[in-house]
Design an enzyme around this catalytic site. Structure first.
Site, PDB file in Angstrom:
ATOM      1  N   TYR A 172       0.854  -1.190   0.000  1.00 53.21           N
ATOM      2  CA  TYR A 172       0.000   0.000   0.000  1.00 53.21           C
ATOM      3  C   TYR A 172       0.886   1.234   0.000  1.00 53.21           C
ATOM      4  O   TYR A 172       1.806   1.352   0.821  1.00 53.21           O
ATOM      5  CB  TYR A 172      -0.911   0.026   1.233  1.00 53.21           C
ATOM      6  N   ARG A 176      -3.609  10.394  -2.744  1.00 53.41           N
ATOM      7  CA  ARG A 176      -3.600   9.316  -3.733  1.00 53.41           C
ATOM      8  C   ARG A 176      -3.254   8.005  -3.020  1.00 53.41           C
ATOM      9  O   ARG A 176      -2.230   7.899  -2.335  1.00 53.41           O
ATOM     10  CB  ARG A 176      -2.596   9.579  -4.843  1.00 53.41           C
ATOM     11  N   HIS A 177      -4.103   7.012  -3.180  1.00 54.56           N
ATOM     12  CA  HIS A 177      -3.903   5.691  -2.589  1.00 54.56           C
ATOM     13  C   HIS A 177      -3.612   4.689  -3.705  1.00 54.56           C
ATOM     14  O   HIS A 177      -4.320   4.653  -4.715  1.00 54.56           O
ATOM     15  CB  HIS A 177      -5.144   5.249  -1.815  1.00 54.56           C
ATOM     16  N   GLU A 178      -2.581   3.890  -3.486  1.00 59.60           N
ATOM     17  CA  GLU A 178      -2.192   2.882  -4.474  1.00 59.60           C
ATOM     18  C   GLU A 178      -2.061   1.529  -3.787  1.00 59.60           C
ATOM     19  O   GLU A 178      -1.477   1.427  -2.704  1.00 59.60           O
ATOM     20  CB  GLU A 178      -0.861   3.254  -5.130  1.00 59.60           C
TER      21      GLU A 178
END
EC number: 1.4.1.21
Length: 270
Positions: free
Chosen positions: A147, A222-224
């Site tokens: 994450y 921003r989440h990845e």
């Protein structure tokens, strides 16, 4: 009709009250707020348009027969203080305080209370997508889950990042943490609910890698998520804005809580 008790009275609770106020299958019965904050709680309730909704300041004062479900909008503190007693009383809880489950002592208290009251604590996905796919992939076996949180430098002010970076002078994306998700939750509690959710849905808090980055090129979070296993591979990128009138509450987190509540109320869900 499903009757809801809200814990908390901030922007997320206000959004939930407003959205449910237009839903014929759900009503907000009241809010549990800290003593002295009754007026703020009533202001939140007015967004739902139900003049009969109550403000309670202790669990003991709540008319439990008037409540079907608890929606926790308060974070770690509210869940830790009120969760065990509400679960013991037999009320299910939906919560956004995922990072609280990195505390093994609190987990033990919540689980004991839930078993005693034959109730359940359920975590809403919050500010991340793909949790259903990630938790399904875990059934077949996961090899890795990473994450990555990219946020504007200002979003990291007041956190551990400020001790290792000059947040006002960053000119390019700069990593300030990489390690187990449990450590990310421990050191960045205000920013760690998504890391905790990804970890709990996948490989767990100790086997999930969390990467935290200050990025001056972004104006929102921003989440990845990247994952691989027997199912194949998953790559997910999600940009999230904030709720109106809020400096830190994710709009998608509030929406996910509303959706989780509605899934409990509707005769057919998906």
């Amino acid at each position: 009709m499903l009757s809801i008790l809200l814990i908390g009275y901030g922007p997320v609770a206000g959004y939930v009250a407003e959205r449910l106020g237009a839903d014929p299958d759900v009503r907000v019965a009241g809010i549990l707020a800290r003593p002295g904050r009754e007026e703020a709680a009533r202001a939140t309730l007015t967004r739902g348009g139900d003049a009969t909704a109550k403000v309670w300041t202790t669990v003991e004062s709540i008319d439990l027969s008037a409540v079907d479900l608890v929606a926790d909008c308060s974070g770690y503190a509210g869940l830790a203080e009120h969760g065990p007693m509400l679960l013991t009383a037999g009320l299910d809880i939906l919560s956004l305080a995922t990072a609280a489950l990195a505390d093994p002592l609190l987990v033990e208290r919540l689980e004991t209370a839930a078993r005693a009251g034959r109730a359940r604590l359920e975590l809403a996905p919050g500010s991340i997508a793909g949790i259903d796919a990630l938790s399904a992939a875990r059934v077949g076996g996961l090899d890795l889950v990473t994450y990555t949180a990219r946020k504007p430098p200002a979003a990291w002010k007041g956190t551990r990042a400020a001790t290792v970076l000059d947040l006002g002078e960053i000119e390019k994306p700069t990593e300030h943490f990489r390690g187990p998700a449990r450590d990310a939750v421990r050191h960045y509690s205000r920013n760690a609910h998504v890391a905790a959710m990804v970890a709990l849905a996948g490989l767990g808090l100790d086997e999930t890698t969390a990467v935290l980055i200050a990025d001056p090129g972004l104006d929102q979070d921003r989440h990845e998520v990247s994952a691989a296993g027997a199912f194949g591979r998953m790559l997910l990128t999600l940009d999230c804005g904030l709720l109106p009138r809020s400096t830190k509450s994710s709009s998608l987190a509030a929406m996910s809580l509303v959706r989780a509540i509605q899934r409990r109320a509707y005769p057919i869900t998906y």
